[in-house]
Write a protein that holds these residues in place. Structure first.
Motif, short mmCIF file in Angstrom:
data_model
loop_
_atom_site.label_atom_id
_atom_site.label_comp_id
_atom_site.label_asym_id
_atom_site.label_seq_id
_atom_site.Cartn_x
_atom_site.Cartn_y
_atom_site.Cartn_z
N PHE A 181 0.82 -1.21 0.00
CA PHE A 181 0.00 0.00 0.00
C PHE A 181 0.86 1.27 0.00
O PHE A 181 0.63 2.19 -0.78
N GLU A 182 1.87 1.31 0.86
CA GLU A 182 2.67 2.53 1.01
C GLU A 182 3.60 2.78 -0.17
O GLU A 182 3.93 3.92 -0.47
N TYR A 183 4.03 1.70 -0.82
CA TYR A 183 4.97 1.84 -1.93
C TYR A 183 4.31 1.32 -3.21
O TYR A 183 4.79 0.40 -3.86
N SER A 184 3.21 1.94 -3.58
CA SER A 184 2.42 1.44 -4.69
C SER A 184 2.84 2.01 -6.06
O SER A 184 2.46 1.48 -7.10
N LYS A 185 3.65 3.07 -6.04
CA LYS A 185 4.07 3.69 -7.30
C LYS A 185 5.27 2.96 -7.90
O LYS A 185 6.09 2.40 -7.18
N LYS A 186 5.35 2.98 -9.22
CA LYS A 186 6.43 2.27 -9.90
C LYS A 186 7.81 2.76 -9.47
O LYS A 186 8.75 1.97 -9.31
N GLU A 187 7.93 4.06 -9.27
CA GLU A 187 9.24 4.61 -8.90
C GLU A 187 9.65 4.25 -7.47
O GLU A 187 10.79 4.49 -7.05
N GLN A 188 8.71 3.64 -6.70
CA GLN A 188 9.02 3.23 -5.33
C GLN A 188 9.39 1.76 -5.23
O GLN A 188 9.55 1.23 -4.13
N PHE A 189 9.54 1.12 -6.38
CA PHE A 189 9.78 -0.33 -6.38
C PHE A 189 11.01 -0.70 -5.55
O PHE A 189 10.96 -1.59 -4.71
N MET A 190 12.13 -0.03 -5.78
CA MET A 190 13.36 -0.39 -5.08
C MET A 190 13.26 -0.10 -3.58
O MET A 190 13.77 -0.87 -2.76
N GLU A 191 12.59 0.97 -3.22
CA GLU A 191 12.40 1.30 -1.80
C GLU A 191 11.54 0.24 -1.13
O GLU A 191 11.83 -0.20 -0.01
N LYS A 192 10.48 -0.16 -1.82
CA LYS A 192 9.62 -1.24 -1.30
C LYS A 192 10.41 -2.54 -1.14
O LYS A 192 10.34 -3.19 -0.09
N TYR A 193 11.16 -2.88 -2.17
CA TYR A 193 11.96 -4.11 -2.17
C TYR A 193 12.96 -4.07 -1.02
O TYR A 193 13.08 -5.04 -0.24
N THR A 194 13.66 -2.98 -0.86
CA THR A 194 14.70 -2.87 0.16
C THR A 194 14.12 -2.95 1.57
O THR A 194 14.65 -3.67 2.43
N ASN A 195 13.05 -2.22 1.82
CA ASN A 195 12.47 -2.19 3.17
C ASN A 195 11.82 -3.53 3.54
O ASN A 195 11.93 -3.98 4.68
N PHE A 196 11.15 -4.14 2.57
CA PHE A 196 10.53 -5.43 2.89
C PHE A 196 11.60 -6.51 3.06
O PHE A 196 11.47 -7.39 3.91
#
Length: 218
Positions: A120-135
């Motif tokens: 939900f928090e990292y739903s934008k395409k440009e947030q993919f790496m941030e989502k990947y890293t944090n998860f």
């Protein structure tokens, strides 16, 4: 190991939910993911051991576990050992790892809907790496807790569909940390579980819902 209260499933798992690893229960809505995870808590609670339940969606309903306990003729006082935590964002979810480390007598950790907040928090395409890293950071921390405390950790996750393809939320990260998976799905008027483990063929069990929780169906 901890029993799931389902003999067939326990047999497939080699005795039950294993210590020191993360077990993933995933499926579509209404297939009993949370209920099966809570059923795994019954034996530790009966032994007056602490169980930690982490809710990421606000959908936890204590009435259901209380109903199951009463219909199994267990005293509702055992739920005093069920510790509940609600996290509302990914920062809280990650930071809560430190609190888990400080729990001395935890015998089981359940994380309900583990990937929801990250998706939900990292739903934008440009947030993919941030989502990947944090998860990835979160899953790594969780796996270390399972290993160091030598306790089972059970997580639930959502099964998604895109055209003819089924996949878990954030499966590209989950695949690195999960060694035991239980997929739940509905088939007409009954439900099927499928267990995925390394080095063994997938095995199935069948279940339904009753007053005592999830019950086996032949």
């Amino acid at each position: 190991m901890i029993t799931t209260q389902l003999k067939k499933l326990d047999s497939i798992l080699g005795g039950g939910i294993r210590n020191a690893i993360i077990t993933d229960i995933f499926g579509e809505n209404g297939t009993g993911k949370t209920q099966l995870a809570l059923q795994a808590s019954l034996e530790p609670l009966r032994q007056k051991l602490d169980v930690l339940f982490i809710d990421t969606t606000g959908e936890f309903r204590p009435e259901r576990i209380l109903e199951i306990v009463k219909n199994r003729n267990m005293h509702d006082s055992l739920l005093d050992n069920l510790k509940f935590a609600r996290v509302t964002n990914t920062a809280e979810q990650i930071n809560f790892l430190e609190k888990i480390k400080n729990f001395k007598d935890i015998s089981l950790v359940i994380v309900d809907n583990i990937a929801d907040l990250f998706s939900f928090e990292y739903s934008k395409k440009e947030q993919f790496m941030e989502k990947y890293t944090n998860f990835m950071k979160y899953m790594y921390g969780l796996s270390l807790i399972a290993l160091k405390k030598k306790i089972p950790i059970v997580v639930t996750n959502q099964l998604l569909k895109k055209q003819d393809t089924e996949y878990e939320k954030l499966d590209f990260v989950m695949n690195h940390f999960i060694h035991q998976r239980i997929k739940l799905k509905k088939i007409k008027n009954y439900y099927q579980g499928e267990v995925y483990q390394p080095f063994t063929n997938n095995q199935q069990f069948y279940y339904n819902f009753g007053p005592t929780g999830i019950v086996e169906q032949s």
